[in-house]
Scaffold this active site. Structure first.
Site, PDB file in Angstrom:
ATOM      1  N   PHE A  67     -17.925   6.833   1.337  1.00 55.58           N
ATOM      2  CA  PHE A  67     -17.020   6.937   0.189  1.00 55.58           C
ATOM      3  C   PHE A  67     -17.174   8.308  -0.444  1.00 55.58           C
ATOM      4  O   PHE A  67     -18.181   8.989  -0.215  1.00 55.58           O
ATOM      5  CB  PHE A  67     -17.392   5.881  -0.871  1.00 55.58           C
ATOM      6  CG  PHE A  67     -16.906   4.495  -0.544  1.00 55.58           C
ATOM      7  CD1 PHE A  67     -17.507   3.762   0.465  1.00 55.58           C
ATOM      8  CD2 PHE A  67     -15.858   3.917  -1.236  1.00 55.58           C
ATOM      9  CE1 PHE A  67     -17.065   2.482   0.777  1.00 55.58           C
ATOM     10  CE2 PHE A  67     -15.408   2.642  -0.933  1.00 55.58           C
ATOM     11  CZ  PHE A  67     -16.011   1.925   0.075  1.00 55.58           C
TER      12      PHE A  67
ATOM     13  N   ARG B 171       0.832  -1.215   0.000  1.00 54.61           N
ATOM     14  CA  ARG B 171       0.000   0.000   0.000  1.00 54.61           C
ATOM     15  C   ARG B 171       0.865   1.262   0.000  1.00 54.61           C
ATOM     16  O   ARG B 171       0.499   2.274  -0.592  1.00 54.61           O
ATOM     17  CB  ARG B 171      -0.941  -0.022   1.216  1.00 54.61           C
ATOM     18  CG  ARG B 171      -2.063   1.044   1.170  1.00 54.61           C
ATOM     19  CD  ARG B 171      -3.060   0.807   2.299  1.00 54.61           C
ATOM     20  NE  ARG B 171      -4.238   1.643   2.227  1.00 54.61           N
ATOM     21  CZ  ARG B 171      -4.491   2.672   3.043  1.00 54.61           C
ATOM     22  NH1 ARG B 171      -3.616   2.993   3.980  1.00 54.61           N
ATOM     23  NH2 ARG B 171      -5.597   3.369   2.928  1.00 54.61           N
TER      24      ARG B 171
ATOM     25  N   ILE C  36      -8.184   7.502  -0.712  1.00 48.66           N
ATOM     26  CA  ILE C  36      -8.047   6.041  -0.796  1.00 48.66           C
ATOM     27  C   ILE C  36      -8.799   5.451   0.406  1.00 48.66           C
ATOM     28  O   ILE C  36      -8.702   5.967   1.518  1.00 48.66           O
ATOM     29  CB  ILE C  36      -6.560   5.645  -0.792  1.00 48.66           C
ATOM     30  CG1 ILE C  36      -6.338   4.139  -0.854  1.00 48.66           C
ATOM     31  CG2 ILE C  36      -5.822   6.216   0.406  1.00 48.66           C
ATOM     32  CD1 ILE C  36      -4.847   3.767  -0.960  1.00 48.66           C
ATOM     33  N   SER C  37      -9.562   4.371   0.191  1.00 53.84           N
ATOM     34  CA  SER C  37     -10.343   3.764   1.273  1.00 53.84           C
ATOM     35  C   SER C  37      -9.425   3.175   2.338  1.00 53.84           C
ATOM     36  O   SER C  37      -8.290   2.809   2.055  1.00 53.84           O
ATOM     37  CB  SER C  37     -11.197   2.610   0.747  1.00 53.84           C
ATOM     38  OG  SER C  37     -12.025   3.030  -0.291  1.00 53.84           O
ATOM     39  N   ALA C  38      -9.953   3.037   3.547  1.00 48.14           N
ATOM     40  CA  ALA C  38      -9.206   2.361   4.620  1.00 48.14           C
ATOM     41  C   ALA C  38      -9.007   0.898   4.223  1.00 48.14           C
ATOM     42  O   ALA C  38      -9.860   0.300   3.577  1.00 48.14           O
ATOM     43  CB  ALA C  38      -9.981   2.445   5.926  1.00 48.14           C
TER      44      ALA C  38
END
Ligand code: SAH
Length: 219
Positions: A209, A40, A66-68
């Site tokens: 989101f 990541r 960016i998502s968790a």
């Protein structure tokens, strides 16, 4: 003592995935392998690298996030990509989620649509550098990516008000769409297309989101 700059990241990633498993976010071994494999830190902007293995969303430029990691794991479990699946992603962003999705694929490919040309360009360069087979096009995700349909599955990393019809139509009968849906309050949905054309909906809890933007709309 000299140290490899990646060693700290490897340890941090292993610890993060252990925590996600403890907290019950990962069910499938293939998802665990993918989360353990994808670096990541190599997808987030340089100043954010130290934070790459916290279970947090991170800014990636162009006002996007960016998502968790736990959300990527949950969505990958729900999508459950098989080795020969072709998958449609809407919202490439920095490319991390697509890399996780592509990890268990062999014959299959991830096709990803991104509205922001700058993010698409940077993600393409990253996929090439890191060796991920992800195809990216700049476009409006509301249209899906018809050229490579039908897909075995699709997912969105930006939230529409309702899942655009073009996307469900580009998924084969029996295929799955995973999407955060709603304005304001959002819910994670898994839609499964049945052979008779109807759609089965499962609800997987509240999420947050970035909204899916109306781009490329002519009026
Ligand atoms: N999956 C990404 C997270 C991206 S954030 C990652 O791992 O980094 C959501 C992305 O959706 C942003 O990059 C945003 O530009 C994109 N997006 C928003 N509206 C869109 C639309 N209508 N079509 C395609 N992409 C869109």
């Amino acid at each position: 003592m000299a140290s490899d700059p990646n060693t700290g990241f490897d340890d941090a990633r292993a610890a993060l995935v252990d925590r996600l498993i403890e907290r019950g976010y990962i069910d499938r071994p293939a998802t665990e392998r993918a989360m353990r494999a994808v670096p990541r830190h190599a997808f987030v902007p340089d100043p954010r690298r130290e934070a790459a293995y916290r279970d947090r969303p991170l800014p990636i430029g162009a006002g996007q996030t960016i998502s968790a990691p736990h959300m990527v794991a949950v969505m990958t479990d729900l999508l459950a990509p098989a080795p020969d699946d072709d998958i449609l992603e809407i919202g490439t962003g920095c490319g991390y989620h697509a890399a996780v999705t592509s990890e268990p694929l062999d014959e299959g490919t991830v096709f990803s649509v991104e509205a922001e040309p700058e993010l698409a360009r940077a993600a393409r360069a990253r996929f090439a550098r890191l060796g991920y087979d992800v195809r990216v096009c700049v476009g409006d995700g509301h249209e899906g990516w018809a050229a490579h349909a039908p897909y075995d599955g699709a997912y969105l990393t930006c939230a529409p008000e309702t899942v655009p019809e073009a996307i469900t139509e580009q998924v084969r009968p029996g295929g799955t769409v995973v999407a955060p849906v709603g304005r304001g309050q959002q819910e994670l949905l898994r839609l499964t297309r049945r052979a008779d054309g109807s759609v089965e909906r499962e609800r997987h809890g509240s999420v947050r989101f970035v909204p899916m933007r109306a781009t490329g709309v002519d009026d």
